[in-house]
Motif scaffolding. Structure first.
Motif, PDB file in Angstrom:
ATOM      1  N   ARG A  36       0.745  -1.215   0.025  1.00 44.01           N
ATOM      2  CA  ARG A  36       0.033  -0.081  -0.053  1.00 44.01           C
ATOM      3  C   ARG A  36       0.897   1.030   0.013  1.00 44.01           C
ATOM      4  O   ARG A  36       1.969   1.137   0.475  1.00 44.01           O
ATOM      5  N   GLN A  37       0.421   2.408  -0.592  1.00 41.81           N
ATOM      6  CA  GLN A  37       0.964   3.603  -0.534  1.00 41.81           C
ATOM      7  C   GLN A  37      -0.050   4.830  -0.207  1.00 41.81           C
ATOM      8  O   GLN A  37      -1.013   4.743  -0.844  1.00 41.81           O
ATOM      9  N   ALA A  38       0.317   5.254   0.789  1.00 42.08           N
ATOM     10  CA  ALA A  38      -0.497   6.446   1.420  1.00 42.08           C
ATOM     11  C   ALA A  38       0.175   7.705   0.751  1.00 42.08           C
ATOM     12  O   ALA A  38       1.163   7.746   0.577  1.00 42.08           O
ATOM     13  N   ARG A  43       5.952   3.527  -0.414  1.00 39.91           N
ATOM     14  CA  ARG A  43       5.100   2.086  -0.350  1.00 39.91           C
ATOM     15  C   ARG A  43       5.597   1.149   0.633  1.00 39.91           C
ATOM     16  O   ARG A  43       6.602   1.269   0.990  1.00 39.91           O
ATOM     17  N   ALA A  90      -4.994   4.352   1.900  1.00 41.77           N
ATOM     18  CA  ALA A  90      -4.135   4.225   0.927  1.00 41.77           C
ATOM     19  C   ALA A  90      -4.338   3.393  -0.355  1.00 41.77           C
ATOM     20  O   ALA A  90      -5.637   3.167  -0.395  1.00 41.77           O
ATOM     21  N   TYR A  92      -3.973   0.634  -2.538  1.00 43.03           N
ATOM     22  CA  TYR A  92      -3.403  -1.089  -2.317  1.00 43.03           C
ATOM     23  C   TYR A  92      -3.029  -1.708  -3.539  1.00 43.03           C
ATOM     24  O   TYR A  92      -4.027  -1.656  -4.647  1.00 43.03           O
TER      25      TYR A  92
END
Length: 125
Positions: A36-38, A43, A90, A92
């Motif tokens: 995931r990357q907010a 990441r 985030a 995903y």
């Protein structure tokens, strides 16, 4: 090609199930990871499953709340997310991981990969 789906808007404490589908091949002997990357953040590796033996791995942030599993068809992996928190918000992604899930959380591994579209999870009241 692996495609993630199932994201959406959910309230804190709620649940979502993400799906990762392979197109044109099975995942029998693969390791598959959820990442995931907010916004504004690096990441991160969230969870990983070694498909051949069923071994599963989780980051400390999601352990006890998320469950990764194989589908009955050999081309799907799921991520059941319970007790969701705003910090779980985030995009995903699912992707192949290193054999045995070794190093799937390594930043160098993630930076070297090309990523698909992902699915957005928003946890908000």
């Amino acid at each position: 090609q692996l495609q993630a789906s199932g994201g959406g808007l959910v309230q804190p404490g709620g649940s979502l199930r993400l799906s990762c589908a392979a197109s044109g091949f099975t995942l029998d002997y693969s390791a598959i990871g959820w990442f995931r990357q907010a916004p504004g953040k690096e990441r991160e590796g969230v969870s990983c499953i070694s498909m051949s033996v069923g071994a599963t791995y989780y980051s400390d942030a999601v352990k006890g709340r998320f469950t990764i599993s194989r589908g009955n068809a050999k081309n799907t992996v799921y991520l059941q997310m319970n007790s969701l928190k705003p910090e779980d918000t985030a995009v995903y992604y699912c992707s192949r991981a290193p054999v045995g899930c070794l190093g799937y959380q390594e930043i160098d591994f993630m930076r070297a990969k090309s990523w698909g579209q992902g699915t957005l999870v928003t946890v908000s009241s």
